[in-house]
Structure formats: C-alpha cells, structure tokens
Design an enzyme around this catalytic site. Structure first.
Site, PDB file in Angstrom:
ATOM      1  N   ASP A  45       0.779  -1.254   0.148  1.00 26.44           N
ATOM      2  CA  ASP A  45      -0.118  -0.213   0.020  1.00 26.44           C
ATOM      3  C   ASP A  45       0.882   1.319   0.178  1.00 26.44           C
ATOM      4  O   ASP A  45       1.770   1.628   0.853  1.00 26.44           O
ATOM      5  CB  ASP A  45      -0.655   0.025   1.309  1.00 26.44           C
ATOM      6  CG  ASP A  45      -2.072   0.833   1.218  1.00 26.44           C
ATOM      7  OD1 ASP A  45      -2.032   1.600   0.165  1.00 26.44           O
ATOM      8  OD2 ASP A  45      -3.079   0.468   1.973  1.00 26.44           O
ATOM      9  N   ASP A  46       0.895   2.177  -1.271  1.00 26.29           N
ATOM     10  CA  ASP A  46       1.617   3.331  -1.123  1.00 26.29           C
ATOM     11  C   ASP A  46       3.169   3.229  -1.225  1.00 26.29           C
ATOM     12  O   ASP A  46       3.697   4.160  -0.726  1.00 26.29           O
ATOM     13  CB  ASP A  46       1.469   4.328   0.128  1.00 26.29           C
ATOM     14  CG  ASP A  46      -0.337   4.794   0.157  1.00 26.29           C
ATOM     15  OD1 ASP A  46      -0.924   4.339  -0.554  1.00 26.29           O
ATOM     16  OD2 ASP A  46      -0.649   5.779   1.041  1.00 26.29           O
ATOM     17  N   CYS A  83      -5.683   3.523  -3.826  1.00 25.93           N
ATOM     18  CA  CYS A  83      -5.752   2.345  -3.123  1.00 25.93           C
ATOM     19  C   CYS A  83      -6.973   1.416  -3.448  1.00 25.93           C
ATOM     20  O   CYS A  83      -6.803   0.427  -3.910  1.00 25.93           O
ATOM     21  CB  CYS A  83      -6.088   2.625  -1.621  1.00 25.93           C
ATOM     22  SG  CYS A  83      -4.614   3.565  -0.871  1.00 25.93           S
ATOM     23  N   ARG A  87      -7.535  -2.013  -6.180  1.00 27.16           N
ATOM     24  CA  ARG A  87      -7.646  -3.329  -5.578  1.00 27.16           C
ATOM     25  C   ARG A  87      -8.965  -3.918  -6.480  1.00 27.16           C
ATOM     26  O   ARG A  87      -9.083  -5.134  -6.809  1.00 27.16           O
ATOM     27  CB  ARG A  87      -8.506  -3.160  -3.950  1.00 27.16           C
ATOM     28  CG  ARG A  87      -7.306  -2.962  -3.061  1.00 27.16           C
ATOM     29  CD  ARG A  87      -7.385  -2.201  -1.789  1.00 27.16           C
ATOM     30  NE  ARG A  87      -6.341  -1.519  -1.541  1.00 27.16           N
ATOM     31  CZ  ARG A  87      -5.121  -2.111  -0.951  1.00 27.16           C
ATOM     32  NH1 ARG A  87      -5.111  -3.262  -0.618  1.00 27.16           N
ATOM     33  NH2 ARG A  87      -4.032  -1.356  -0.500  1.00 27.16           N
ATOM     34  N   LYS A 126      -5.809  -5.744   3.990  1.00 26.89           N
ATOM     35  CA  LYS A 126      -6.686  -4.495   3.792  1.00 26.89           C
ATOM     36  C   LYS A 126      -7.694  -4.977   2.640  1.00 26.89           C
ATOM     37  O   LYS A 126      -7.414  -5.314   1.579  1.00 26.89           O
ATOM     38  CB  LYS A 126      -5.959  -3.253   3.365  1.00 26.89           C
ATOM     39  CG  LYS A 126      -6.635  -1.899   2.931  1.00 26.89           C
ATOM     40  CD  LYS A 126      -5.832  -1.061   2.516  1.00 26.89           C
ATOM     41  CE  LYS A 126      -6.338   0.257   1.989  1.00 26.89           C
ATOM     42  NZ  LYS A 126      -5.579   1.362   1.708  1.00 26.89           N
ATOM     43  N   HIS A 128     -11.004  -2.749   2.017  1.00 26.71           N
ATOM     44  CA  HIS A 128     -11.234  -1.293   1.527  1.00 26.71           C
ATOM     45  C   HIS A 128     -12.343  -1.184   0.465  1.00 26.71           C
ATOM     46  O   HIS A 128     -12.500  -0.141  -0.440  1.00 26.71           O
ATOM     47  CB  HIS A 128     -10.091  -0.742   0.933  1.00 26.71           C
ATOM     48  CG  HIS A 128      -9.954   0.799   0.880  1.00 26.71           C
ATOM     49  ND1 HIS A 128      -8.993   1.643   0.163  1.00 26.71           N
ATOM     50  CD2 HIS A 128     -10.870   1.846   1.701  1.00 26.71           C
ATOM     51  CE1 HIS A 128      -9.551   3.005   0.347  1.00 26.71           C
ATOM     52  NE2 HIS A 128     -10.240   2.980   1.237  1.00 26.71           N
ATOM     53  N   HIS A 206       1.320   2.338   4.105  1.00 29.33           N
ATOM     54  CA  HIS A 206       0.556   3.487   4.187  1.00 29.33           C
ATOM     55  C   HIS A 206       0.514   4.085   5.630  1.00 29.33           C
ATOM     56  O   HIS A 206       0.816   3.557   6.629  1.00 29.33           O
ATOM     57  CB  HIS A 206      -0.839   2.810   3.662  1.00 29.33           C
ATOM     58  CG  HIS A 206      -2.005   3.858   3.555  1.00 29.33           C
ATOM     59  ND1 HIS A 206      -2.592   4.627   4.464  1.00 29.33           N
ATOM     60  CD2 HIS A 206      -2.795   3.933   2.444  1.00 29.33           C
ATOM     61  CE1 HIS A 206      -3.507   5.113   4.354  1.00 29.33           C
ATOM     62  NE2 HIS A 206      -3.664   5.088   2.920  1.00 29.33           N
ATOM     63  N   ASP A 312      -0.217  -0.680  -5.001  1.00 23.90           N
ATOM     64  CA  ASP A 312      -1.821  -0.045  -5.279  1.00 23.90           C
ATOM     65  C   ASP A 312      -1.531   1.085  -5.909  1.00 23.90           C
ATOM     66  O   ASP A 312      -2.327   1.757  -6.698  1.00 23.90           O
ATOM     67  CB  ASP A 312      -2.587  -0.255  -4.401  1.00 23.90           C
ATOM     68  CG  ASP A 312      -2.271   0.719  -3.176  1.00 23.90           C
ATOM     69  OD1 ASP A 312      -1.198   1.233  -3.015  1.00 23.90           O
ATOM     70  OD2 ASP A 312      -3.255   0.698  -2.105  1.00 23.90           O
ATOM     71  N   ASN A 313      -0.643   1.965  -5.700  1.00 26.49           N
ATOM     72  CA  ASN A 313      -0.218   3.287  -6.210  1.00 26.49           C
ATOM     73  C   ASN A 313       1.147   3.507  -5.848  1.00 26.49           C
ATOM     74  O   ASN A 313       1.885   2.729  -5.076  1.00 26.49           O
ATOM     75  CB  ASN A 313      -1.083   4.219  -5.902  1.00 26.49           C
ATOM     76  CG  ASN A 313      -1.379   4.109  -4.244  1.00 26.49           C
ATOM     77  OD1 ASN A 313      -2.668   3.582  -3.949  1.00 26.49           O
ATOM     78  ND2 ASN A 313      -0.384   4.842  -3.540  1.00 26.49           N
ATOM     79  N   LYS A 354       0.808   9.530  -5.760  1.00 31.37           N
ATOM     80  CA  LYS A 354      -0.326   8.662  -5.729  1.00 31.37           C
ATOM     81  C   LYS A 354      -1.336   9.490  -6.108  1.00 31.37           C
ATOM     82  O   LYS A 354      -1.296  10.945  -5.762  1.00 31.37           O
ATOM     83  CB  LYS A 354      -0.588   8.509  -4.049  1.00 31.37           C
ATOM     84  CG  LYS A 354      -1.839   7.772  -3.835  1.00 31.37           C
ATOM     85  CD  LYS A 354      -1.892   7.420  -2.308  1.00 31.37           C
ATOM     86  CE  LYS A 354      -3.243   7.052  -1.896  1.00 31.37           C
ATOM     87  NZ  LYS A 354      -3.330   6.612  -0.366  1.00 31.37           N
TER      88      LYS A 354
END
Length: 680
Positions: A45-46, A83, A87, A126, A128, A206, A312-313, A354
């Site tokens: 994540d991130d 994010c 997904r 996660k 989300h 993240h 994810d980014n 992001k």
C-alpha cells in the site's frame, strides 16, 4: 486466536531468521504434483517505484530481491494511482468504474472464479471495498475492512472469516499478523488436497507511519543526508541494474519540494525520522514475505506457486499531520504522516505521486516468481507495459478457470485486461485497446509509446514515454492532432468501457503551472508546532448555544458553505466529508436516525460513522453504508443508528473523490421520532 507469545519470540528472532531462511530457498523445490499452480498475490500500500532493492532502493529487501532474481520483474507495470480502485482492478480485471466501483456489482472476483474452479481461496489484510471478502469468493479472511488503521492497535473493522475480531491490547502488528493468518489458512488448504489461492493485502507502508522498534533502530541515522542524496543514488542504481536505460533523465526536484540543505535543522531531523519509519515498514514487509516463502518451500510448494508482488499506487505525498519532534513512531500512541519530499525520492526517477496519472503515481514494482511456469531467463526485466486489470484474466488462464458471463445479483461487464501468460512464455503481449488511466479528475491514456495525461482535470499533456519515460518534454503543442486523437480515445473508453457518467469526461481547465496541491508539505511553515497541511473551514448552525458544540467540520479535501437552509460542498480529493462533535450536547440514549436530502456526491461514496465512546476518534466506532444515487436529482437519505448507547460523534461521507454535493434538512432524531438536532 491471539498470538502474543509467538509474536514476542519473533521480535528478537525474525529479523535474522527470515533472512537466513530466504538465503536457503532455491526456487527448485518439487511440487506435490504436476497439478494446476497455487497462486499468491501480494499487494502493498503506497509503495514507491524505487522502494525495493531490485528497483533501486537502499532499503534491505533480500527476500523480494531474490524472487526477482529468480523470476522476472516489470519496468512498466501500472496501477490506478489509488488504493481502492487498484484493488477493484486487481480482483476483477476491469477498470474500477466499470466493475461497479467498491460495490463490485458489475464484476466477478478472481476468488470467485478460482473457487468455482476448485481452488481453496483465502485473503489477509486490507479490504477497502464494500461488504467483506467472504462475500466475494474468499473461503477465509483475516484483516481490516477499512482503508487504513493503526498498525499496533488496529481498528474496529477487523474481521476473521466474516465475524468481528478484537485486536489484542499488546503484541500486535498488522504486517506480522497478516502472514500469521496466511500461513494458518494455507495449512487448512493443505488438508483439502485442492490447489489454493492466497491474496495478501499489506497496509504497509500506508500512513499512519508505524514501525516495530527493532526495525526502526536498524535504519536510524541512515537518512540524515536527505532526499536529494538518496534519490540520486537510487537513480544511479536503477540504471546500473538495467531496470531503466542509461538514457533516462531523472526528473528534477520540483518547485514544491525544498532542497534538503535549505531546511531548518528541526525539519531535517523530523523528515529523516519519517523516512526511517518508512524504510523500517518496507523492511518488515520483506521479512514477512520471506517467512511466507520459507513456508512454501518447507511444504514443497514453491516451484509450482505463481507469486505476484505489486503496489496499489505510488508513494503518497499528502502531509496530514503536525511534525512530531521528540518521539519515535514505534508504538500505537505516536504516528507520523506522509512526506511529500520523501515521496518524490521514493518514486524515482518519475514525477508526481499517488492519485496522479503521471508515472510517479501509476508505476508499481511488479515481481513474478514461478519456476515451474516461467520460460524467461531468471532475472529477466520485462519492458512491455502491463496493468492490474491483467491480473484476473492471467489467473484464470494459468489455472484453467473460466470467467463467467453471468452471476446472480450482478450485471457483469466484460473484462478489460489481458492474460500475461505470453509474457511468462517469453512472448510479446497483445492488447487491442490502450491502457485507460483515471482516478477522480486525474486522467491519462497509454497508447503504445505515447501517453496523454491531465493533472487534476487541467490541460492535457503529451509525452513519448519510449524516449521520455520521466515525462519531462511535453509535446502537446507540437503534436496537436495526435493529442486530440488520444483524448478522443480516452473519452470513448470512459463512456463505452468504463460506463462512467458524462461529468467524468468534462472538459479540462486551463493549467495553473507549476502543478500544486493543498495537502503537499508546506515548506514555508517555519513553526514546527503548526501543521503545514490545508485546513478546511467550519460553519456553525444557527441554533447553536454557548454550551453546545454543534459545529459541522468540513473534513480534509472538503470545502463547505451555508446557502440558506442548504449546505454546499465541493470535494477536491480522497476521503472527503463532514463531521459533528456532539460530546458537549445533552442527548438521550439510542437508537437514532440520521436523515437528510442529498443532491450530488458519487456512487459508492455513502458512509456514516458514529462513536458511542467519548474517547474514540472517528472513523473508529461504528460504520453504516447508504446508497448515493449521484444522478443530479434530490434523494432522501435515512440512516438507522441501532445503538442503545449515547452517540458522541458523527461523520457523513457522500463522495469518495472529487465532485460536489448539496445537503439540506439534515437532522438527528431519537427513538420517539423527536428531532434532537438539526443543521444548519
């Protein structure tokens, strides 16, 4: 089951053990049979493009580096820059809006496809999205439904196989717990003798930035030289290892990031601690990946397991907290916010971050390890563009599973991704349509060697990414016909492939250069006691008394204005909304009802949070979803709050990105239908 004892043992052993285990795994263990492959998908994540050693980093990631050395990695693998939308694309093979956004009501997931094909399916980490993973094909699930949480304390959205799960008071860290349960689920799968599919969605790195003490100590002092030095070293390494050609020109430090040597000592110290934390969090991810890989090897499964690692980014630049100068974020009581300067360094050699569709926002590290299935030379770097929408069709292809044309309760739309199996077989990848890029009002299109991109809905830019991967030479003025054709392709795909509403394709506005964002770090702020972020305004209802705090607070990325009996909102980024603090108000106990009239917002953006503990901070507490029509007409929203306790805070979200909305006749009623509070 709470694993406090096992966790404590790892705290002194795992830093050494996981690396030692990783050094032993060879990738040549014999599979139990020549059956269909097992599948592991790992999403972080991130994570910035250059945050792994095999992508240029100084962070110690030996386990992931070894997977890349014995498998393959992509140099041009794209995500959606955000994010939740990443997904959706990963799980469905569709662009986010086409799939039904977070509701997934126009798609099937890879878990559903593989489960129908006889696979045992499990997920940790996660989510989300709406509902729970167990509602979308996963036999087992452990993790949090929220978009972010305290790494040590978690939040109230943790679930185990569909049921609420209480985070222990101590001995807990999400990155470790995710692999704990992943291994438990694999042990269950092994009892079935079926092939299995495991999806691990780490919430690291993240924000909130939290690191285990021993991981933090490992990197203390390593970032005192600052981001200018670190970024230069990363770019040099990227060229040296062949990830990027020598001809690549790294993007210069942008106007909105200060030179390291120009900053005050307090800011240098604070920024160094932020990167120390990030490095420690990424190191821990690598250690846990090593522990998982070792488990696969021990059970003879590594050779015939297709493992994909992605982000994810790109790195997140949104600096949403005051500097903390005299503490380290090594427990659940102290956390750091993201750093714009370090995000620039972590996305080396690219521009932006992001949420932006420039390469810094959408380029992910992507590693594939599958000794039994890859026909490429170990350590191959693939330069063909790919995207997260390609993951689901790839899994269906390599597992001999069928993507259904219909599904109960959903109106399915076609998958937009293509199988990556030709890449695994060392062949060229064919794609009939360009790669569409969109989050909120950040837009882009990758069509062959060319890319059109718009920053936050402003004027389109044009780049030849084959010659200018870092997007430094805007060719829009010299190639107007090509740009117009690409804009038309983007618009047609937005309508026909994404099925997006017309406002998504609204004309761009004039660019205000250089590009800026109100939540990037404010380097002009010289007082460390003050936050450098954008501060939204507050308005108070007319019936406010001196003793009652009925303030409606506009949350981040939200501006608000009272117009007569209505509240007008504009949303400029992720996670917008309003919040009301009711702790100073005399209220009866519940149940309650919140009602209002709404026009605007975004589909899938309806959420209400409330707390029944005066010490809790939103969004902790209870969460209730509601439908947002977002069709331009007025709708009446009624949300039941079934608690029998007294509520203390409310938060209402009607959008999950940019846009606008109007709310009127907002009121809180009690069990007897009596109006308790109303705004404005």
């Amino acid at each position: 089951m709470i694993r406090t004892a096992r966790f404590c043992i790892w705290m002194w052993a795992i830093s050494i053990a996981s690396v030692c285990q990783a050094s032993e795994f060879s990738g040549t263990s014999s599979p139990k049979s020549a059956s269909r492959p097992n599948v592991v998908i790992i999403m972080v994540d991130d994570m910035g493009y250059s945050d792994l050693g095999c992508y240029g980093s100084e962070i110690e990631t030996p386990n992931l580096d070894r997977l890349a050395d014995r498998g393959l990695r992509f140099s041009q693998f794209y995500n959606t820059a955000k994010c939740h939308s990443s997904r959706v694309s990963l799980l469905t093979g569709q662009y986010c809006i086409a799939a039904g956004d977070v509701r997934l009501n126009h798609a099937v997931t890879s878990a559903e496809v593989l489960k129908n094909s006889g696979y045992f399916t499990a997920m940790t980490g996660k989510w989300h999205l709406k509902e729970q993973p167990t509602d979308f094909g996963f036999d087992r699930y452990f993790g949090h439904l929220s978009g972010a949480c305290n790494f040590f304390k978690g939040d109230q959205t943790f679930r185990l196989n569909g049921q609420p799960w209480q985070v222990p008071d101590d001995g807990f860290y999400t990155t470790v717990a995710n692999v704990d349960y992943a291994i438990d689920f694999l042990n269950e799968a092994r009892q079935t003798a079926n092939p299995w599919y495991l999806y691990i969605a780490f919430n690291a790195p993240h924000a909130p930035l939290h690191a285990l003490p021993e991981d933090y100590a490992k990197y203390r002092g390593r970032y005192d030289a600052g981001w200018d030095v670190v970024r230069a070293a990363r770019v040099e390494k990227q060229k040296r290892i062949g990830l990027l050609p020598d001809s690549v020109k790294a993007s210069p430090r942008p106007e909105h990031v200060a030179a390291w040597d120009s900053m005050e000592p307090w800011r240098q110290e604070y920024e160094a601690k932020r990167m120390t934390t990030l490095a420690a969090m990424i190191d821990r991810v690598d250690q846990e990946v090593g522990r998982l890989v070792n488990d696969l090897q021990v059970h003879g499964e590594l050779d015939n397991t297709m493992l994909l690692f992605v982000s994810d980014n790109g790195a997140c630049p949104y600096d949403r907290g005051r500097p903390i100068l005299d503490a380290e974020p090594t427990n659940g009581n102290v956390s750091f916010a993201d750093s714009t300067g370090w995000s620039w360094a972590r996305n080396s050699p690219f521009r932006f971050y992001k949420q932006n569709q420039f390469e810094g926002g959408i380029s992910t590290p992507a590693i594939v390890h599958w000794p039994a299935g890859l026909k490429t030379k170990p350590g191959t770097i693939v330069h063909q563009p790919a995207h997260l929408i390609d993951v689901m069709p790839t899994l269906a292809d390599i597992t001999d599973s069928k993507i259904p044309q219909a599904w109960p309760g959903r109106e399915l739309r076609p998958v937009s991704g293509v199988s990556l199996k030709p890449v695994f077989e060392n062949e060229a990848l064919e794609r009939s349509l360009p790669i569409h890029l969109l989050f909120s009002n950040d837009r882009g299109l990758r069509d062959g060697d060319w890319k059109a991109v718009s920053f936050r809905g402003t004027a389109w830019e044009l780049y030849n990414v084959a010659e200018d991967r870092t997007e430094l030479n805007d060719l829009a003025a010299s190639n107007p016909e090509r740009l117009d054709a690409m804009i038309q392709k983007w618009t047609v795909m937005t309508q026909d492939v994404l099925h997006a509403p017309p406002n998504v394709s609204a004309p761009v506005t004039e660019a205000d250069l250089p590009h800026q964002h109100p939540e990037w770090t404010n380097f002009e702020q010289s007082d460390p006691s003050q936050s450098g972020k954008y501060r939204p305004g507050k308005i108070k209802p007319k019936n406010k008394s001196k003793k009652d705090d009925l303030t409606i607070r506009a949350r981040k990325n939200t501006t608000m204005q009272a117009q007569g009996s209505s509240l007008e909102f504009r949303f400029t980024g992720e996670d917008p909304g309003i919040a009301m603090d009711l702790r100073g108000v005399e209220l009866p106990t519940g149940p309650y009802q919140v009602s209002f009239k709404l026009r605007g917002g975004t589909r899938g953006g309806g959420e209400l949070f409330y707390t029944t503990n005066s010490q809790q901070i939103l969004p902790k507490g209870e969460r209730v979803e509601f439908d947002v029509q977002a069709d331009g007409s007025w709708q009446v929203v009624t949300v039941e709050l079934p608690t029998k306790n007294r509520i203390h805070q409310l938060r209402i979200d009607v959008s999950d990105g940019t846009g606008s909305a109007t709310i009127k006749e907002l009121r809180l009623t009690g069990a007897d239908n009596r109006t308790l509070l109303n705004w404005p």
